[in-house]
Design a protein around this motif. Structure first.
Motif, PDB file in Angstrom:
ATOM      1  N   ALA A  52       0.832  -1.213   0.000  1.00 38.69           N
ATOM      2  CA  ALA A  52       0.000   0.000   0.000  1.00 38.69           C
ATOM      3  C   ALA A  52       0.865   1.260   0.000  1.00 38.69           C
ATOM      4  O   ALA A  52       0.623   2.205  -0.765  1.00 38.69           O
ATOM      5  CB  ALA A  52      -0.931  -0.011   1.206  1.00 38.69           C
ATOM      6  N   LEU A  53       1.888   1.278   0.851  1.00 41.27           N
ATOM      7  CA  LEU A  53       2.779   2.436   0.909  1.00 41.27           C
ATOM      8  C   LEU A  53       3.587   2.582  -0.380  1.00 41.27           C
ATOM      9  O   LEU A  53       3.726   3.680  -0.927  1.00 41.27           O
ATOM     10  CB  LEU A  53       3.722   2.309   2.100  1.00 41.27           C
ATOM     11  CG  LEU A  53       3.088   2.414   3.494  1.00 41.27           C
ATOM     12  CD1 LEU A  53       4.120   2.128   4.575  1.00 41.27           C
ATOM     13  CD2 LEU A  53       2.475   3.797   3.704  1.00 41.27           C
ATOM     14  N   GLY A  54       4.100   1.467  -0.886  1.00 45.72           N
ATOM     15  CA  GLY A  54       4.887   1.508  -2.113  1.00 45.72           C
ATOM     16  C   GLY A  54       4.071   1.943  -3.313  1.00 45.72           C
ATOM     17  O   GLY A  54       4.555   2.692  -4.161  1.00 45.72           O
ATOM     18  N   ALA A  55       2.823   1.481  -3.394  1.00 47.87           N
ATOM     19  CA  ALA A  55       1.970   1.842  -4.518  1.00 47.87           C
ATOM     20  C   ALA A  55       1.711   3.341  -4.552  1.00 47.87           C
ATOM     21  O   ALA A  55       1.714   3.971  -5.621  1.00 47.87           O
ATOM     22  CB  ALA A  55       0.645   1.078  -4.428  1.00 47.87           C
ATOM     23  N   LYS A  56       1.496   3.916  -3.382  1.00 45.07           N
ATOM     24  CA  LYS A  56       1.212   5.357  -3.323  1.00 45.07           C
ATOM     25  C   LYS A  56       2.475   6.179  -3.576  1.00 45.07           C
ATOM     26  O   LYS A  56       2.446   7.148  -4.349  1.00 45.07           O
ATOM     27  CB  LYS A  56       0.628   5.696  -1.955  1.00 45.07           C
ATOM     28  CG  LYS A  56       0.094   7.105  -1.831  1.00 45.07           C
ATOM     29  CD  LYS A  56      -0.983   7.412  -2.867  1.00 45.07           C
ATOM     30  CE  LYS A  56      -2.194   6.513  -2.715  1.00 45.07           C
ATOM     31  NZ  LYS A  56      -3.243   6.834  -3.720  1.00 45.07           N
ATOM     32  N   LEU A  57       3.577   5.821  -2.943  1.00 48.62           N
ATOM     33  CA  LEU A  57       4.818   6.576  -3.115  1.00 48.62           C
ATOM     34  C   LEU A  57       5.301   6.532  -4.558  1.00 48.62           C
ATOM     35  O   LEU A  57       5.837   7.524  -5.076  1.00 48.62           O
ATOM     36  CB  LEU A  57       5.897   6.025  -2.183  1.00 48.62           C
ATOM     37  CG  LEU A  57       5.680   6.266  -0.679  1.00 48.62           C
ATOM     38  CD1 LEU A  57       6.723   5.504   0.137  1.00 48.62           C
ATOM     39  CD2 LEU A  57       5.747   7.756  -0.355  1.00 48.62           C
ATOM     40  N   SER A  58       5.115   5.401  -5.228  1.00 49.44           N
ATOM     41  CA  SER A  58       5.569   5.278  -6.612  1.00 49.44           C
ATOM     42  C   SER A  58       4.745   6.160  -7.546  1.00 49.44           C
ATOM     43  O   SER A  58       5.265   6.677  -8.543  1.00 49.44           O
ATOM     44  CB  SER A  58       5.515   3.818  -7.067  1.00 49.44           C
ATOM     45  OG  SER A  58       4.194   3.317  -6.992  1.00 49.44           O
ATOM     46  N   TYR A  59       3.463   6.337  -7.242  1.00 51.91           N
ATOM     47  CA  TYR A  59       2.630   7.257  -8.033  1.00 51.91           C
ATOM     48  C   TYR A  59       3.131   8.683  -7.876  1.00 51.91           C
ATOM     49  O   TYR A  59       3.239   9.435  -8.855  1.00 51.91           O
ATOM     50  CB  TYR A  59       1.171   7.138  -7.598  1.00 51.91           C
ATOM     51  CG  TYR A  59       0.321   8.326  -7.976  1.00 51.91           C
ATOM     52  CD1 TYR A  59       0.102   8.663  -9.305  1.00 51.91           C
ATOM     53  CD2 TYR A  59      -0.270   9.132  -6.996  1.00 51.91           C
ATOM     54  CE1 TYR A  59      -0.673   9.760  -9.657  1.00 51.91           C
ATOM     55  CE2 TYR A  59      -1.047  10.218  -7.327  1.00 51.91           C
ATOM     56  CZ  TYR A  59      -1.247  10.531  -8.667  1.00 51.91           C
ATOM     57  OH  TYR A  59      -2.008  11.618  -9.006  1.00 51.91           O
ATOM     58  N   ARG A  75      -6.165  15.776  -2.043  1.00 56.36           N
ATOM     59  CA  ARG A  75      -7.003  14.901  -2.854  1.00 56.36           C
ATOM     60  C   ARG A  75      -6.244  14.296  -4.034  1.00 56.36           C
ATOM     61  O   ARG A  75      -6.430  13.109  -4.355  1.00 56.36           O
ATOM     62  CB  ARG A  75      -8.229  15.672  -3.348  1.00 56.36           C
ATOM     63  CG  ARG A  75      -9.312  15.846  -2.267  1.00 56.36           C
ATOM     64  CD  ARG A  75     -10.478  16.644  -2.775  1.00 56.36           C
ATOM     65  NE  ARG A  75     -10.107  18.048  -3.010  1.00 56.36           N
ATOM     66  CZ  ARG A  75     -10.976  18.973  -3.409  1.00 56.36           C
ATOM     67  NH1 ARG A  75     -12.240  18.649  -3.617  1.00 56.36           N
ATOM     68  NH2 ARG A  75     -10.556  20.215  -3.585  1.00 56.36           N
ATOM     69  N   ASN A  76      -5.394  15.068  -4.691  1.00 57.64           N
ATOM     70  CA  ASN A  76      -4.616  14.517  -5.800  1.00 57.64           C
ATOM     71  C   ASN A  76      -3.601  13.480  -5.334  1.00 57.64           C
ATOM     72  O   ASN A  76      -3.298  12.525  -6.051  1.00 57.64           O
ATOM     73  CB  ASN A  76      -3.893  15.640  -6.542  1.00 57.64           C
ATOM     74  CG  ASN A  76      -4.841  16.499  -7.350  1.00 57.64           C
ATOM     75  OD1 ASN A  76      -5.803  16.008  -7.932  1.00 57.64           O
ATOM     76  ND2 ASN A  76      -4.587  17.803  -7.381  1.00 57.64           N
ATOM     77  N   LEU A  77      -3.077  13.662  -4.124  1.00 58.93           N
ATOM     78  CA  LEU A  77      -2.114  12.703  -3.587  1.00 58.93           C
ATOM     79  C   LEU A  77      -2.738  11.328  -3.369  1.00 58.93           C
ATOM     80  O   LEU A  77      -2.046  10.303  -3.415  1.00 58.93           O
ATOM     81  CB  LEU A  77      -1.544  13.213  -2.260  1.00 58.93           C
ATOM     82  CG  LEU A  77      -0.618  14.428  -2.322  1.00 58.93           C
ATOM     83  CD1 LEU A  77      -0.295  14.907  -0.915  1.00 58.93           C
ATOM     84  CD2 LEU A  77       0.667  14.089  -3.067  1.00 58.93           C
ATOM     85  N   LEU A  78      -4.037  11.298  -3.131  1.00 61.05           N
ATOM     86  CA  LEU A  78      -4.711  10.055  -2.782  1.00 61.05           C
ATOM     87  C   LEU A  78      -5.263   9.301  -3.990  1.00 61.05           C
ATOM     88  O   LEU A  78      -5.786   8.200  -3.850  1.00 61.05           O
ATOM     89  CB  LEU A  78      -5.863  10.339  -1.805  1.00 61.05           C
ATOM     90  CG  LEU A  78      -5.470  10.986  -0.475  1.00 61.05           C
ATOM     91  CD1 LEU A  78      -6.716  11.292   0.348  1.00 61.05           C
ATOM     92  CD2 LEU A  78      -4.521  10.089   0.301  1.00 61.05           C
ATOM     93  N   GLN A  79      -5.133   9.866  -5.187  1.00 60.82           N
ATOM     94  CA  GLN A  79      -5.831   9.296  -6.335  1.00 60.82           C
ATOM     95  C   GLN A  79      -5.121   8.109  -6.975  1.00 60.82           C
ATOM     96  O   GLN A  79      -5.737   7.096  -7.251  1.00 60.82           O
ATOM     97  CB  GLN A  79      -6.061  10.390  -7.387  1.00 60.82           C
ATOM     98  CG  GLN A  79      -7.134  11.386  -6.989  1.00 60.82           C
ATOM     99  CD  GLN A  79      -7.379  12.427  -8.057  1.00 60.82           C
ATOM    100  OE1 GLN A  79      -6.723  12.419  -9.120  1.00 60.82           O
ATOM    101  NE2 GLN A  79      -8.306  13.326  -7.824  1.00 60.82           N
ATOM    102  N   GLY A  80      -3.824   8.225  -7.249  1.00 64.14           N
ATOM    103  CA  GLY A  80      -3.152   7.210  -8.046  1.00 64.14           C
ATOM    104  C   GLY A  80      -2.375   6.186  -7.238  1.00 64.14           C
ATOM    105  O   GLY A  80      -2.174   6.319  -6.029  1.00 64.14           O
ATOM    106  N   LYS A  81      -1.905   5.157  -7.938  1.00 64.28           N
ATOM    107  CA  LYS A  81      -1.044   4.123  -7.347  1.00 64.28           C
ATOM    108  C   LYS A  81      -0.418   3.334  -8.489  1.00 64.28           C
ATOM    109  O   LYS A  81      -0.859   3.419  -9.635  1.00 64.28           O
ATOM    110  CB  LYS A  81      -1.824   3.200  -6.412  1.00 64.28           C
ATOM    111  CG  LYS A  81      -3.059   2.581  -6.999  1.00 64.28           C
ATOM    112  CD  LYS A  81      -3.815   1.828  -5.937  1.00 64.28           C
ATOM    113  CE  LYS A  81      -5.132   1.274  -6.456  1.00 64.28           C
ATOM    114  NZ  LYS A  81      -6.088   2.338  -6.794  1.00 64.28           N
ATOM    115  N   SER A  82       0.598   2.562  -8.161  1.00 66.59           N
ATOM    116  CA  SER A  82       1.293   1.778  -9.185  1.00 66.59           C
ATOM    117  C   SER A  82       1.631   0.395  -8.656  1.00 66.59           C
ATOM    118  O   SER A  82       2.066   0.242  -7.515  1.00 66.59           O
ATOM    119  CB  SER A  82       2.578   2.492  -9.614  1.00 66.59           C
ATOM    120  OG  SER A  82       3.371   1.634 -10.422  1.00 66.59           O
ATOM    121  N   ILE A  83       1.445  -0.604  -9.530  1.00 71.12           N
ATOM    122  CA  ILE A  83       1.750  -1.977  -9.141  1.00 71.12           C
ATOM    123  C   ILE A  83       3.247  -2.178  -8.952  1.00 71.12           C
ATOM    124  O   ILE A  83       3.677  -3.014  -8.140  1.00 71.12           O
ATOM    125  CB  ILE A  83       1.197  -2.974 -10.193  1.00 71.12           C
ATOM    126  CG1 ILE A  83       1.339  -4.420  -9.708  1.00 71.12           C
ATOM    127  CG2 ILE A  83       1.902  -2.790 -11.527  1.00 71.12           C
ATOM    128  CD1 ILE A  83       0.569  -4.732  -8.461  1.00 71.12           C
TER     129      ILE A  83
END
Length: 248
Positions: A52-59, A75-83
């Motif tokens: 969860a932390l890695g997905a958010k930080l990578s976005y 709000r923009n910080l919470l939107q994306g994530k990456s596998i």
């Protein structure tokens, strides 16, 4: 149903099916990895938190202009994530947990099939979400280019990834008898990181880092450097069957 709702449904299904697949595979593919039931729980929690932390930080790393737009509005910080970040973050979380708990056995093999299944389902959701998901490829004149709604035929990179994941799992499974414990997961990570490093060249570049590479590409390079000692051996094992047939 809206594209966003379809994506959310597929993502939830990916987590559910992936977890059930892990329950099924951990006894079959890594039976000696967990000596006590609480070790399974700690490993799972560490993987989830790290992912969860890695997905958010990578976005944030990959598209900082969008992520930090209108900051301190979060709000923009919470939107994306990456596998990519999820995989590397989950790996870090599990390795730290194993070190603290004194778990020496490899646990990664039990995650290969669940990750493959879950990621394939998730990419179906990304494909259905279209332009809103930002996982599409660049414009292409190839006959299989897909118009995601803006009149431009683009590389369906979500489909490329699904096909790659399925082919990779079949290849790893076919050579499973050559692998030591943990090698299946290493092969999965090395192969997937390499694929994502290359496929990003036909995807939009949201923010250029040194070498005109994206943040996710640099994360892929970091992950491959982590496995650099294993890459020659895994590459040999992945082609060992073919080499043996040619010699025969």
């Amino acid at each position: 149903m809206t594209p966003v709702a379809l994506h959310t449904l597929c993502e939830a299904l990916a987590y559910a099916v992936g977890f059930r697949t892990f329950v099924w595979t951990r006894q079959r593919l890594a039976p000696g990895a967990f000596k006590q039931k609480d070790e399974v729980a700690w490993i799972a929690v560490s993987a989830i938190v790290g992912a969860a932390l890695g997905a958010k930080l990578s976005y944030w790393l990959d598209d900082p202009l969008t992520a930090f737009r209108d900051f301190p509005d979060v709000r923009n910080l919470l939107q994306g994530k990456s596998i990519i970040g999820a995989l590397l973050g989950g790996l870090l979380g599990v390795e730290l947990c194993k070190k603290v708990a004194g778990i020496r056995q490899s646990t990664g093999d039990a995650f290969v099939l669940p990750l493959t299944v879950g990621m394939c389902i998730g990419r179906v959701g990304c494909y259905l979400a279209g332009l809103q998901d930002h996982t599409y490829g660049n414009a292409t004149s190839l006959p299989w280019g897909v118009d995601f709604g803006d009149g431009i035929a683009r590389h369906p990179t979500q489909i490329y990834e699904i096909l790659y994941l399925l082919a990779q799992y079949a290849w790893i499974h076919a050579r499973r008898h050559h692998f030591a414990p943990g090698d299946r997961f290493r092969a999965f990570m090395i192969g997937y990181l390499g694929f994502r490093l290359l496929v990003k060249f036909i995807k939009p570049l949201f923010f250029a880092y040194p070498g005109h590479l994206s943040g996710l590409q640099w994360l892929c390079i970091t992950g491959l450097l982590y496995y650099h000692r294993d890459i020659p051996r895994i590459a040999y094992l992945m082609t060992k069957g073919n080499a043996a047939r040619r010699l025969g």
